[in-house]
Design a protein around this motif. Structure first.
Motif, PDB file in Angstrom:
ATOM      1  N   UNK A  31     129.775 122.567  12.642  1.00 26.89           N
ATOM      2  CA  UNK A  31     129.762 124.505  13.115  1.00 26.89           C
ATOM      3  C   UNK A  31     130.328 123.538  14.327  1.00 26.89           C
ATOM      4  N   UNK A  32     128.962 124.326  15.257  1.00 29.27           N
ATOM      5  CA  UNK A  32     129.902 124.181  16.636  1.00 29.27           C
ATOM      6  C   UNK A  32     128.904 123.433  17.156  1.00 29.27           C
ATOM      7  N   UNK A  33     129.450 122.175  17.649  1.00 29.13           N
ATOM      8  CA  UNK A  33     129.160 120.738  18.420  1.00 29.13           C
ATOM      9  C   UNK A  33     128.323 121.242  19.204  1.00 29.13           C
ATOM     10  N   UNK A  34     128.268 122.602  20.231  1.00 31.11           N
ATOM     11  CA  UNK A  34     127.250 122.893  22.064  1.00 31.11           C
ATOM     12  C   UNK A  34     126.649 123.625  21.063  1.00 31.11           C
ATOM     13  N   UNK A  35     125.781 123.808  20.349  1.00 35.49           N
ATOM     14  CA  UNK A  35     125.150 124.726  19.370  1.00 35.49           C
ATOM     15  C   UNK A  35     123.978 124.135  20.216  1.00 35.49           C
ATOM     16  N   UNK A  36     122.462 125.484  20.297  1.00 37.15           N
ATOM     17  CA  UNK A  36     121.181 124.766  20.516  1.00 37.15           C
ATOM     18  C   UNK A  36     120.534 124.565  19.503  1.00 37.15           C
ATOM     19  N   UNK A  66     121.313 135.621   5.511  1.00 42.45           N
ATOM     20  CA  UNK A  66     119.627 135.658   5.553  1.00 42.45           C
ATOM     21  C   UNK A  66     120.606 135.916   7.515  1.00 42.45           C
ATOM     22  N   UNK A  67     120.572 135.106   8.080  1.00 36.90           N
ATOM     23  CA  UNK A  67     121.715 134.553   9.295  1.00 36.90           C
ATOM     24  C   UNK A  67     121.839 135.647   9.977  1.00 36.90           C
ATOM     25  N   UNK A  68     122.619 136.592   9.577  1.00 40.73           N
ATOM     26  CA  UNK A  68     122.916 137.361   9.694  1.00 40.73           C
ATOM     27  C   UNK A  68     122.134 138.751   9.778  1.00 40.73           C
ATOM     28  N   UNK A  69     121.541 138.588   9.374  1.00 41.96           N
ATOM     29  CA  UNK A  69     120.833 139.619   8.771  1.00 41.96           C
ATOM     30  C   UNK A  69     119.709 139.960  10.530  1.00 41.96           C
ATOM     31  N   UNK A  70     119.914 138.544  10.450  1.00 39.06           N
ATOM     32  CA  UNK A  70     118.944 138.868  12.869  1.00 39.06           C
ATOM     33  C   UNK A  70     119.706 137.941  14.071  1.00 39.06           C
ATOM     34  N   UNK A  71     121.281 138.699  12.959  1.00 42.18           N
ATOM     35  CA  UNK A  71     121.957 138.682  14.019  1.00 42.18           C
ATOM     36  C   UNK A  71     123.009 137.731  14.785  1.00 42.18           C
ATOM     37  N   UNK A  72     122.656 136.380  13.448  1.00 40.13           N
ATOM     38  CA  UNK A  72     124.037 135.355  14.040  1.00 40.13           C
ATOM     39  C   UNK A  72     124.800 134.721  13.072  1.00 40.13           C
ATOM     40  N   UNK A  73     125.560 134.765  13.688  1.00 40.12           N
ATOM     41  CA  UNK A  73     126.767 133.887  12.809  1.00 40.12           C
ATOM     42  C   UNK A  73     126.288 132.470  12.888  1.00 40.12           C
ATOM     43  N   UNK A  74     126.888 131.643  11.033  1.00 40.28           N
ATOM     44  CA  UNK A  74     126.648 130.393  11.087  1.00 40.28           C
ATOM     45  C   UNK A  74     127.250 129.695  11.645  1.00 40.28           C
ATOM     46  N   UNK A  75     129.064 130.327  12.385  1.00 37.11           N
ATOM     47  CA  UNK A  75     129.897 129.447  12.815  1.00 37.11           C
ATOM     48  C   UNK A  75     129.038 129.165  14.509  1.00 37.11           C
ATOM     49  N   UNK A  76     127.512 129.718  14.948  1.00 38.07           N
ATOM     50  CA  UNK A  76     127.625 129.753  16.071  1.00 38.07           C
ATOM     51  C   UNK A  76     126.722 128.452  16.135  1.00 38.07           C
ATOM     52  N   UNK A  77     126.120 127.434  15.080  1.00 40.56           N
ATOM     53  CA  UNK A  77     125.239 126.479  14.982  1.00 40.56           C
ATOM     54  C   UNK A  77     126.193 125.177  14.232  1.00 40.56           C
ATOM     55  N   UNK A  78     125.357 124.243  13.881  1.00 36.52           N
ATOM     56  CA  UNK A  78     125.816 122.882  13.743  1.00 36.52           C
ATOM     57  C   UNK A  78     124.336 123.567  12.093  1.00 36.52           C
ATOM     58  N   UNK A  79     126.029 122.996  10.830  1.00 38.48           N
ATOM     59  CA  UNK A  79     125.097 122.980   9.711  1.00 38.48           C
ATOM     60  C   UNK A  79     125.042 121.436   9.234  1.00 38.48           C
ATOM     61  N   UNK A  80     124.309 120.686   8.806  1.00 44.83           N
ATOM     62  CA  UNK A  80     124.338 119.767   7.717  1.00 44.83           C
ATOM     63  C   UNK A  80     123.341 119.045   7.163  1.00 44.83           C
ATOM     64  N   UNK A  81     122.486 118.085   6.425  1.00 45.06           N
ATOM     65  CA  UNK A  81     121.529 118.198   5.188  1.00 45.06           C
ATOM     66  C   UNK A  81     121.316 116.530   5.884  1.00 45.06           C
ATOM     67  N   UNK A  82     120.390 116.405   5.039  1.00 43.27           N
ATOM     68  CA  UNK A  82     119.418 115.172   5.256  1.00 43.27           C
ATOM     69  C   UNK A  82     120.422 114.150   4.373  1.00 43.27           C
ATOM     70  N   UNK A  83     120.874 114.460   2.841  1.00 44.65           N
ATOM     71  CA  UNK A  83     121.789 113.434   2.533  1.00 44.65           C
ATOM     72  C   UNK A  83     123.385 114.610   2.144  1.00 44.65           C
ATOM     73  N   UNK A  84     124.239 113.174   2.545  1.00 46.76           N
ATOM     74  CA  UNK A  84     125.243 113.806   2.948  1.00 46.76           C
ATOM     75  C   UNK A  84     126.061 113.711   1.718  1.00 46.76           C
ATOM     76  N   UNK A 113     122.303 117.089  20.651  1.00 46.78           N
ATOM     77  CA  UNK A 113     121.012 117.524  21.658  1.00 46.78           C
ATOM     78  C   UNK A 113     120.727 118.442  21.358  1.00 46.78           C
ATOM     79  N   UNK A 114     120.431 119.081  19.834  1.00 44.95           N
ATOM     80  CA  UNK A 114     120.088 120.974  20.130  1.00 44.95           C
ATOM     81  C   UNK A 114     118.440 120.736  20.957  1.00 44.95           C
ATOM     82  N   UNK A 115     118.215 121.605  21.084  1.00 43.17           N
ATOM     83  CA  UNK A 115     117.218 122.416  21.631  1.00 43.17           C
ATOM     84  C   UNK A 115     116.309 122.210  20.279  1.00 43.17           C
ATOM     85  N   UNK A 116     116.432 122.741  19.317  1.00 42.13           N
ATOM     86  CA  UNK A 116     115.625 122.786  18.217  1.00 42.13           C
ATOM     87  C   UNK A 116     116.433 122.680  17.166  1.00 42.13           C
ATOM     88  N   UNK A 117     115.876 121.809  15.783  1.00 41.06           N
ATOM     89  CA  UNK A 117     116.265 121.597  14.975  1.00 41.06           C
ATOM     90  C   UNK A 117     115.755 122.390  13.640  1.00 41.06           C
TER      91      UNK A 117
END
Ligand code: URA
Length: 189
Positions: A31-36, A66-84, A113-117
């Protein structure tokens, strides 16, 4: 400062736990590495393990919609998992597996360094060191945590597989997503 690419390369070679024995691909995150906002799920499933990308199976499609329904494209954020790496038969990762993989997550968060996790579900919350007995104790609240030597704010909600299976939980899930995306810009850096 290290790069996310360097961390991903290290994850690709990781043999720190037995999940490496049966994996096809590691799933470091994308995803986007400069995401908040960074979104953290539990662990890769079958599709993610085959393609090396997070949240591309059924619960991933539910999350994207779900993200789209609130106006967010998932490519705007960085997505990862607890376990890889994928736990066999899609079982929940153990506390030990989460702890073993945690330093990768902490390093990814230190780079971004996101503002929110936004933590999706109990494994994601545990990987951030949040203590709880039941998700309801920590869900829908902003929680300050310290990782490495840095403070982060996180918000915990359901893992998307839960509202996907139980439609009665969808309103609450969407309310949490909206709360996250409406408020993160105003959080202190
Ligand atoms: N569930 C998760 O928690 N993460 C994925 O990447 C896919 C399904």
């Amino acid at each position: 400062m290290e790069s996310l690419t360097a961390i991903s390369k290290e994850i690709e070679k990781c043999t720190l736990c037995d999940l490496c024995l049966k994996r096809n691909k590691t799933v470091p995150g994308e995803g986007n590495e400069s995401t908040g906002i960074v979104i953290i799920g539990e662990a890769p499933g079958k599709n993610e393990d085959l393609q090396g990308k997070p949240f591309i199976g059924m619960s991933g499609r539910f999350l994207s919609k779900s993200l789209e329904s609130i106006g967010v494209d998932r490519s705007a954020v960085f997505i990862t998992n607890a376990v890889k790496c994928r736990p066999p038969n899609n079982r929940k990762p153990t506390n030990e597996e989460i702890a073993t993989c945690r330093p990768y997550l902490v390093r990814q968060l230190s780079v971004i360094q996101p503002k929110l996790i936004l933590a999706l579900g109990t494994s994601a919350a545990s990987s951030l060191g949040i203590k709880f007995k039941h998700l309801s104790e920590i869900k829908s609240r902003f929680i300050d945590i310290t990782l490495g030597n840095r403070q982060f704010t996180c918000l915990v909600t359901f893992h998307p597989s839960f509202p996907m299976r139980f439609p009665s939980a969808r309103k609450s899930f969407l309310a949490d997503l909206s709360m996250a995306f409406n408020s993160y810009k105003n959080l202190p850096t």
